[in-house]
Design a protein around this motif. Structure first.
Motif, PDB file in Angstrom:
ATOM      1  N   TRP A 295       0.841  -1.201   0.000  1.00  0.00           N
ATOM      2  CA  TRP A 295       0.000   0.000   0.000  1.00  0.00           C
ATOM      3  C   TRP A 295       0.875   1.250   0.000  1.00  0.00           C
ATOM      4  O   TRP A 295       1.133   1.860   1.029  1.00  0.00           O
ATOM      5  N   THR A 296       1.350   1.580  -1.207  1.00  0.00           N
ATOM      6  CA  THR A 296       2.207   2.762  -1.410  1.00  0.00           C
ATOM      7  C   THR A 296       1.582   3.665  -2.470  1.00  0.00           C
ATOM      8  O   THR A 296       2.073   3.745  -3.606  1.00  0.00           O
ATOM      9  N   PRO A 297       0.485   4.345  -2.121  1.00  0.00           N
ATOM     10  CA  PRO A 297      -0.216   5.174  -3.127  1.00  0.00           C
ATOM     11  C   PRO A 297       0.587   6.376  -3.581  1.00  0.00           C
ATOM     12  O   PRO A 297       0.313   6.936  -4.650  1.00  0.00           O
ATOM     13  N   LYS A 300       3.265   6.687  -7.834  1.00  0.00           N
ATOM     14  CA  LYS A 300       2.249   6.717  -8.891  1.00  0.00           C
ATOM     15  C   LYS A 300       2.351   5.542  -9.858  1.00  0.00           C
ATOM     16  O   LYS A 300       1.442   5.306 -10.648  1.00  0.00           O
ATOM     17  N   LEU A 301       3.463   4.777  -9.808  1.00  0.00           N
ATOM     18  CA  LEU A 301       3.622   3.630 -10.681  1.00  0.00           C
ATOM     19  C   LEU A 301       3.189   2.321 -10.023  1.00  0.00           C
ATOM     20  O   LEU A 301       3.209   1.266 -10.666  1.00  0.00           O
ATOM     21  N   SER A 302       2.813   2.384  -8.762  1.00  0.00           N
ATOM     22  CA  SER A 302       2.458   1.163  -8.034  1.00  0.00           C
ATOM     23  C   SER A 302       1.010   0.770  -8.291  1.00  0.00           C
ATOM     24  O   SER A 302       0.179   1.583  -8.704  1.00  0.00           O
ATOM     25  N   GLN A 303       0.715  -0.514  -8.029  1.00  0.00           N
ATOM     26  CA  GLN A 303      -0.663  -0.987  -8.127  1.00  0.00           C
ATOM     27  C   GLN A 303      -1.547  -0.317  -7.084  1.00  0.00           C
ATOM     28  O   GLN A 303      -2.730  -0.080  -7.324  1.00  0.00           O
ATOM     29  N   ALA A 304      -0.979  -0.017  -5.937  1.00  0.00           N
ATOM     30  CA  ALA A 304      -1.749   0.633  -4.885  1.00  0.00           C
ATOM     31  C   ALA A 304      -2.281   1.983  -5.353  1.00  0.00           C
ATOM     32  O   ALA A 304      -3.425   2.353  -5.055  1.00  0.00           O
ATOM     33  N   SER A 305      -1.467   2.726  -6.101  1.00  0.00           N
ATOM     34  CA  SER A 305      -1.910   4.021  -6.616  1.00  0.00           C
ATOM     35  C   SER A 305      -3.095   3.860  -7.561  1.00  0.00           C
ATOM     36  O   SER A 305      -4.049   4.638  -7.522  1.00  0.00           O
TER      37      SER A 305
END
Length: 442
Positions: A295-297, A300-305
């Motif tokens: 959970w690393t929103p 911006k490249l993460s799935q969480a974002s």
């Protein structure tokens, strides 16, 4: 002549009251978060940790029998080697380890009746505040003083369980039964006001379990052969009727139940989250990404974002997969999930092995705690989590039940007193009632 209490008995009464107050205060702090609660939470946690270390030698037989409880916290801490958020992993892992230690303190210091009463007093306090919330402007009728209606529903389910156990307990005094009746009505009303499908179903399930295990055995009906014959016929008739109905009707029972509570087939988007979790597990199946690694929103490249954007969440908001097993598998991997399942199986097995025929209330209480915990674990992510109240009750139930099967040099249990540690009674648990096994400096 009037009997006078010995200094040892007076000391034990004082220790019992002190431990009861400390545990009740812990429940009060963890039942609902409030501002500056850490000023009470952390000193209490440090005291419980110190008490665990101080009495380690005395409770070692219980620890040896329940060592499986430490496997998941140990793996959690070990994930700091490959996890990204090393500091977060170590901090949360130590908190989970501390949670297990507190469970040992509660299990060896309180009886089941003490545990239920401490929990009921706390839940009643928040239940009254939630009832008054719409009138004094501190909340709404649907969520009371809690952050959401689901949170209030879960809290009131706990109160419903405690009050049922107090009312059905054959050894409860009249004052406690009156208090239990008041708490029962209060919890039922607040569950209704919360309009939470999960809370209503859990309350109904708890009532059924309490009726089957606490009321039915006392009637002696289980010794009648005709009872089992009628029960078999009733179940067979119900299954046949349901089969005939659903073969002639085009009704989806699951969608019908969800629709009755205003839910959609995705469980308010939970199934979509589970699809994201499944893909992440396939990428890193065994070890996971470590606590806080998904959970690393802000990235911006993460799935969480992407998930935050899809569910219209602010980047500073806390989010989860709304399923404890997906949450664990993503962060601690399938190995961590295996250790978690071992903990669940050990706890449930320990509770079932400690059934008492003289007073079924302990079994009823802990079986209901298991049911509530496992049911919430399918839609929430706080199962086997640091300082989670239901997690602590769940593990404490297994430990209290296991105590009846532990033999130490100081206190040996007879087979006919197998359930003495779990039976609801005013005395302290067996580890503390035996003068030869008294707790020095407790």
């Amino acid at each position: 002549m009037t009997a006078t209490a010995t200094p040892m008995e007076v000391l034990e009464i004082r220790e019992r009251r002190r431990d009861f107050i400390l545990v009740a205060l812990w429940f009060f702090v963890t039942f609902k978060q409030f501002r500056f609660d850490e000023l009470i939470l952390y000193p209490l946690a440090l005291y419980f940790a110190w008490a665990f270390i101080r009495d380690f030698q005395k409770i070692f037989p219980l620890i040896a029998r329940s060592f499986v409880l430490f496997l998941f916290p140990a793996w959690w801490l070990l994930s700091a080697i490959w996890g990204v958020e090393t500091t977060l992993i170590l901090r949360s892992g130590l908190q989970l380890l501390l949670t297990i230690m507190i469970c040992y303190f509660i299990a060896t210091r309180l009886t089941v009746r003490d545990l239920i009463l401490a929990l009921a007093l706390t839940a009643t306090y928040y239940g009254i505040l939630s009832f008054l919330a719409p009138y004094i402007g501190t909340g709404t009728s649907a969520r009371g003083v809690f952050s959401s209606k689901n949170a209030m529903g879960t809290a009131m389910v706990i109160l419903w369980l405690c009050s049922l156990c107090i009312v059905f307990d054959p050894d409860s005094s009249k004052k406690r039964k009156l208090f239990g009746m008041f708490a029962l009505v209060l919890s039922a009303w607040q569950i209704y006001m919360a309009s939470s499908a999960t809370a209503m179903l859990l309350a109904f399930g708890i009532a059924v379990i309490a009726f089957l295990f606490a009321i039915v055995p006392q009637t002696g009906i289980l010794k009648r052969r005709w009872f089992y014959a009628l029960g078999f016929l009733a179940v067979a008739a119900l299954l046949l009727s349901a089969s005939a109905f659903f073969t002639t009707q085009s009704i989806d029972p699951i969608n019908a139940v969800l629709g009755a509570f205003g839910k959609d087939t995705t469980l308010t988007g939970r199934t979509l989250l589970w699809e994201y979790a499944t893909r992440q597990i396939e990428d890193d199946p065994l070890l996971g990404v470590g606590a806080g690694g998904f959970w690393t929103p802000y990235d911006k490249l993460s799935q969480a974002s992407r998930i935050y954007e899809e569910f219209h969440k602010a980047t500073y908001a806390t989010f989860s997969f709304h399923n404890s097993y997906f949450e664990i598998a993503v962060h601690q991997g399938l190995i961590g999930l295996f250790f978690c399942i071992l903990t669940v199986l050990w706890t449930i097995g320990s509770i079932l092995l400690a059934r008492s025929q003289t007073n079924p209330i302990p079994t009823v209480f802990f079986l209901c705690v298991c049911s509530v915990s496992l049911a919430r674990s399918m839609t929430e992510s706080d199962f086997i989590a640091p300082f989670a109240l239901l997690t602590m009750l769940f593990i404490t139930g297994g430990l209290m039940s296991a105590m009846s099967r532990v033999k130490t040099p100081e206190t040996k249990f007879k087979k006919n007193a197998r359930f003495s540690s779990v039976r609801i009674q005013p005395q302290r648990p067996p580890f503390l009632t035996n003068p030869a096994a008294s707790w020095n400096g407790a």
